[in-house]
Design a protein around this motif. Structure first.
Motif, mmCIF file in Angstrom:
data_model
loop_
_atom_site.group_PDB
_atom_site.id
_atom_site.type_symbol
_atom_site.label_atom_id
_atom_site.label_comp_id
_atom_site.label_asym_id
_atom_site.label_seq_id
_atom_site.Cartn_x
_atom_site.Cartn_y
_atom_site.Cartn_z
ATOM 1 N N SER A 2 -41.686 -57.881 -8.976
ATOM 2 C CA SER A 2 -40.562 -57.577 -8.090
ATOM 3 C C SER A 2 -40.485 -58.677 -7.042
ATOM 4 C CB SER A 2 -40.745 -56.217 -7.406
ATOM 5 O OG SER A 2 -40.831 -55.185 -8.361
ATOM 6 N N THR A 42 -32.251 -59.734 2.964
ATOM 7 C CA THR A 42 -30.854 -59.465 2.635
ATOM 8 C C THR A 42 -29.874 -60.163 3.563
ATOM 9 O OG1 THR A 42 -30.985 -57.438 3.949
ATOM 10 C CG2 THR A 42 -31.370 -57.241 1.586
ATOM 11 N N GLN A 46 -35.750 -55.981 1.021
ATOM 12 C CA GLN A 46 -35.348 -55.372 -0.236
ATOM 13 C C GLN A 46 -36.092 -56.032 -1.389
ATOM 14 O OE1 GLN A 46 -31.149 -55.452 -0.920
ATOM 15 N NE2 GLN A 46 -31.258 -54.316 -2.855
ATOM 16 N N MET A 79 -36.170 -56.544 -5.522
ATOM 17 C CA MET A 79 -35.302 -56.513 -6.692
ATOM 18 C C MET A 79 -36.081 -56.990 -7.908
ATOM 19 S SD MET A 79 -31.887 -58.348 -5.141
ATOM 20 C CE MET A 79 -31.167 -57.913 -3.556
ATOM 21 N N ASP A 80 -35.559 -56.650 -9.101
ATOM 22 C CA ASP A 80 -36.150 -57.227 -10.298
ATOM 23 C C ASP A 80 -35.421 -58.533 -10.616
ATOM 24 O OD1 ASP A 80 -33.752 -56.628 -11.607
ATOM 25 O OD2 ASP A 80 -34.554 -54.862 -12.611
ATOM 26 N N SER A 94 -33.372 -59.511 -12.987
ATOM 27 C CA SER A 94 -31.945 -59.461 -13.323
ATOM 28 C C SER A 94 -31.087 -59.284 -12.079
ATOM 29 C CB SER A 94 -31.679 -58.324 -14.323
ATOM 30 O OG SER A 94 -32.071 -57.076 -13.780
ATOM 31 N N GLN A 95 -31.571 -58.504 -11.123
ATOM 32 C CA GLN A 95 -30.820 -58.311 -9.868
ATOM 33 C C GLN A 95 -30.803 -59.591 -9.027
ATOM 34 O OE1 GLN A 95 -33.231 -54.937 -8.657
ATOM 35 N NE2 GLN A 95 -31.485 -53.550 -8.876
ATOM 36 N N SER A 143 -30.986 -62.648 -10.199
ATOM 37 C CA SER A 143 -30.074 -63.580 -10.869
ATOM 38 C C SER A 143 -28.625 -63.228 -10.579
ATOM 39 C CB SER A 143 -30.327 -63.575 -12.378
ATOM 40 O OG SER A 143 -31.593 -64.119 -12.678
ATOM 41 N N ALA A 144 -28.319 -61.930 -10.622
ATOM 42 C CA ALA A 144 -26.942 -61.494 -10.360
ATOM 43 C C ALA A 144 -26.509 -61.825 -8.937
ATOM 44 C CB ALA A 144 -26.809 -60.000 -10.615
ATOM 45 N N ALA A 145 -27.461 -61.777 -8.001
ATOM 46 C CA ALA A 145 -27.150 -62.067 -6.598
ATOM 47 C C ALA A 145 -27.316 -63.546 -6.259
ATOM 48 C CB ALA A 145 -28.053 -61.234 -5.687
#
Length: 232
Positions: free
Chosen positions: A170, A175, A186, A188-189, A191-192, A194-196
């Motif tokens: 993780s 943020t 926060q 995130m994993d 994929s999260q 990368s998306a952000a």
């Protein structure tokens, strides 16, 4: 004249009873010995697992902590020192990006840094033999056989330890990008992240390993640690 007494020996029944009792004693002793031997072996296996666990944890922590390390950031800015890199199954690193990961099943983790040339910065196999300024890319994953492995640059994949049931990462991200001194607020994993598009904002990695215990009692042991990174 007194009559002579005949001395009677052990009869067949008594002999059989004595034999059975002796066999029971021997079987009991053998059972106790086998139990003790299994217990000793289990303790040895557990001690070996713990030694391997400590070594893997130490190597992982050291490598992750060095993420983005650059011994000469003024002479060679990170954008130039860390060129784009990609490897199937491990994700893509943009210029200046020091880490990337993938999620789903067992996670993968890629971290890179520049060697200091003094033997302080070691890769995930423990090697320190790199000239100053050399790019060291460490790719860590769990294979199908339960082996935590590491691939450094273009070298052959090396096992770090066996008996690993799970590997999860993780990423602690602040943020608020404008709040540089803030603590991560926060997790995130991959994929999260990368998306952000937040790989360069990762400040802490939470590494979680599950180890298979010999004998299966309990089936796994969880190890978890937060490691701060030198992410540019």
């Amino acid at each position: 004249m007194k009559p002579q007494r005949r001395e009677a020996g052990m009869g067949l029944v008594e002999l059989m009873v004595a034999t059975v009792l002796a066999l029971l004693v021997v079987a009991g002793a053998a059972s106790v010995y086998a139990g003790l031997k299994n217990s000793w072996q289990a303790q040895d296996d557990l001690a070996e697992m713990q030694d391997n666990e400590r070594l893997a944890v130490l190597l992982l922590s050291q490598v992750v902590r060095l993420t983005g390390f650059n011994p000469d950031p003024l002479g060679t800015p990170s954008a130039a020192a860390l060129p784009p890199e990609a490897m199937a199954g491990f994700g893509t690193l943009a210029a200046g990006q020091a880490l990337v990961g993938t999620a789903g099943g067992a996670d993968t983790l890629t971290v890179r840094f520049l060697a200091d040339g003094n033997g302080i910065a070691s890769d995930c196999t423990g090697s320190k033999a790199y000239p100053r300024g050399s790019l060291v890319t460490n790719r860590i994953r769990l294979d199908a056989g339960g082996n935590l492995t590491c691939k450094v640059n273009g070298n052959t994949t090396q096992p770090l330890m066996a008996g690993v049931a799970g590997f999860d990462v993780s990423y602690g991200v602040d943020t608020d990008p404008a709040c540089a001194p803030c603590q991560p607020r926060q997790y995130m994993d991959a994929s999260q992240i990368s998306a952000a598009a937040a790989w360069n904002r990762v400040r802490v990695l939470r590494l979680a390993l599950r180890f298979t215990v010999p004998g299966g009692r309990p089936p796994t042991v969880q190890w978890e640690q937060n490691v701060a990174v030198m992410n540019p």
